[in-house]
Design an enzyme around this catalytic site. Structure first.
Site, mmCIF file in Angstrom:
data_model
loop_
_atom_site.group_PDB
_atom_site.id
_atom_site.type_symbol
_atom_site.label_atom_id
_atom_site.label_comp_id
_atom_site.label_asym_id
_atom_site.label_seq_id
_atom_site.Cartn_x
_atom_site.Cartn_y
_atom_site.Cartn_z
ATOM 1 N N ASP A 89 34.954 46.982 -11.295
ATOM 2 C CA ASP A 89 34.057 46.820 -10.149
ATOM 3 C C ASP A 89 32.948 45.813 -10.474
ATOM 4 O O ASP A 89 32.653 45.553 -11.636
ATOM 5 C CB ASP A 89 33.444 48.163 -9.724
ATOM 6 C CG ASP A 89 32.769 48.916 -10.880
ATOM 7 O OD1 ASP A 89 33.286 48.853 -12.003
ATOM 8 O OD2 ASP A 89 31.722 49.554 -10.648
ATOM 9 N N GLU B 198 32.163 51.782 -12.683
ATOM 10 C CA GLU B 198 31.210 51.796 -13.793
ATOM 11 C C GLU B 198 29.790 51.615 -13.285
ATOM 12 O O GLU B 198 28.849 52.241 -13.785
ATOM 13 C CB GLU B 198 31.532 50.677 -14.796
ATOM 14 C CG GLU B 198 30.778 50.799 -16.124
ATOM 15 C CD GLU B 198 29.378 50.199 -16.121
ATOM 16 O OE1 GLU B 198 28.590 50.561 -17.000
ATOM 17 O OE2 GLU B 198 29.055 49.386 -15.244
#
Ligand SMILES: [Zn+2]
Length: 383
Positions: free
Chosen positions: A74, A139
């Site tokens: 991400d 994350e």
């Protein structure tokens, strides 16, 4: 041996940056990498985390030592795209720099790890042990992906771990934990001229904030590498109208923990203060933990850190230093059962200070060199 040409290595990064994975949609990144691995005979597994979010795990070699390599898929939001000099989802080269969202944090690190693994496989140079590639989801928002991989046992047999977050100039071998709270106070609405008919939700919350500020911070305790615990109230909300007694008020807190003063102890303190305030008539304070990532402390004296410093000097002409950092990584979840001597580090292409910025970039030669650096590092450790 290089399997990919320089252009192919750049194209892989370009493709990854083009996939918009702003806090979501990591599945497209996972599928891209799965397909890439498959072209070189590497099996990989998509590990679902929620209905829409996934991790990807791939492995080469067999047995121990198991060298873990990890990166998140991400990226954070580019914000107002008009503030960017280039399209954030089109990797753009200018003066030896590659611009794009994730070019620095951390699609360059992710691509470098994937390419290094494929090249190790193709050259048959890994003669001992295995390499486990773990690409994670979410994350940037609580580490749900790494938590899932830890819970499913993917870290159990791992002997060393690199997280390829941007940190080309300095090796991070320890970092603080991150803990978020939302504290809600319930009252009873009334006209402000007749407050006795209600109960002001802000009053006990104000007391709570004052007490937490005074009692949770503790300068007498600190970690040799990480320093003191940091605690701040960062959001306060309450009330609707200036002449109404507010029915509800809420405050949020972020705490950066250290091993000497950890998540459990801070949560217990917050709850204790809330319970004491709730003894007052009508006070109703509720403490909710909205995120809890433990700190990571390793002593930084591992052979892996030495190998990385030597390779840093070889590739970039200067020996990278080592530090403990206040930021968190997936290491918080991955290292939940590992001890102080576990060889862990965050070391990857790009600069820590560039993360999450507008016009983020990575130097092209740094990205390319890290691919070779990772190959050498893995081979030096897995002997
Ligand atoms: Zn990152």
């Amino acid at each position: 041996m290089s399997v990919f040409t320089e252009q192919q290595k750049l194209t892989i990064l370009e493709d990854l940056v083009a996939i918009n994975s702003v806090n979501e949609n990591e599945i497209e990144v996972a599928e891209y990498l799965k397909k890439l691995f498959a072209e070189y005979g590497i099996d990989s597994t998509i590990v679902p985390v929620t209905e829409t979010r996934v991790n990807l795990v791939a492995e080469i070699g067999s047995g121990s030592p198991v060298f873990g390599i990890s990166g998140h898929m991400d990226v954070v939001s580019p914000g107002d795209v008009s503030n960017w000099s280039t399209d954030p989802f089109v990797l753009t080269e200018k003066d030896g720099k590659l611009y794009g969202r994730g070019a620095n944090d951390m699609k360059s690190g992710l691509a470098a790890l994937a390419i290094a693994m494929i090249e190790l496989k193709e050259s048959n140079s890994l003669t001992k042990g295995s390499v486990r590639f773990m690409a994670t989801t979410g994350e940037e928002v609580g580490g749900a992906g790494s938590k899932k991989l830890y819970e499913e046992g993917y870290m159990d047999d791992v002997d060393a771990l690199i997280v390829a977050e941007p940190s080309q100039d300095v090796i991070v071998y320890s970092h603080k934990g991150s803990l978020n709270f939302k504290v809600t106070s319930k009252g009873q609405e009334a006209h402000s001229a007749m407050p006795h008919l209600g109960y002001n939700a802000i009053d006990p919350l104000a007391e709570f904030i004052t007490r937490v500020n005074a009692e949770v911070r503790d300068p007498s305790r600190s970690n040799e590498t990480l320093g003191e615990l940091i605690m701040n109230c960062t959001i306060v909300q309450g009330g609707q109208q200036v002449n109404s007694i507010p029915e509800v008020a809420a405050a949020e807190f972020n705490v950066r923990t250290i091993p000497e003063y950890d998540t459990e102890e801070v949560i217990a303190k917050f709850n204790e203060i809330a319970e004491e305030i709730n003894k007052q008539k009508d006070a109703k304070i509720h403490v909710e933990v909205t995120m809890a990532l433990p700190s990571v402390f390793t002593d930084g004296k591992s052979e892996l850190v030495e190998i990385a410093q030597d390779l840093g000097e070889k590739y970039f002409g200067e020996k990278p230093g080592t530090i403990g950092s206040p930021g968190v990584t997936d290491g918080s979840n991955f290292l939940r059962s590992k001890g102080d001597e576990f060889p862990f580090m965050m070391f990857g292409p790009g600069l820590t200070k560039m993360a999450h910025k507008i016009d983020e970039y990575v130097h092209k030669d740094v990205y390319l060199k890290f691919i070779d650096l990772y190959k050498e590092m893995i081979l030096a450790f897995n002997q």
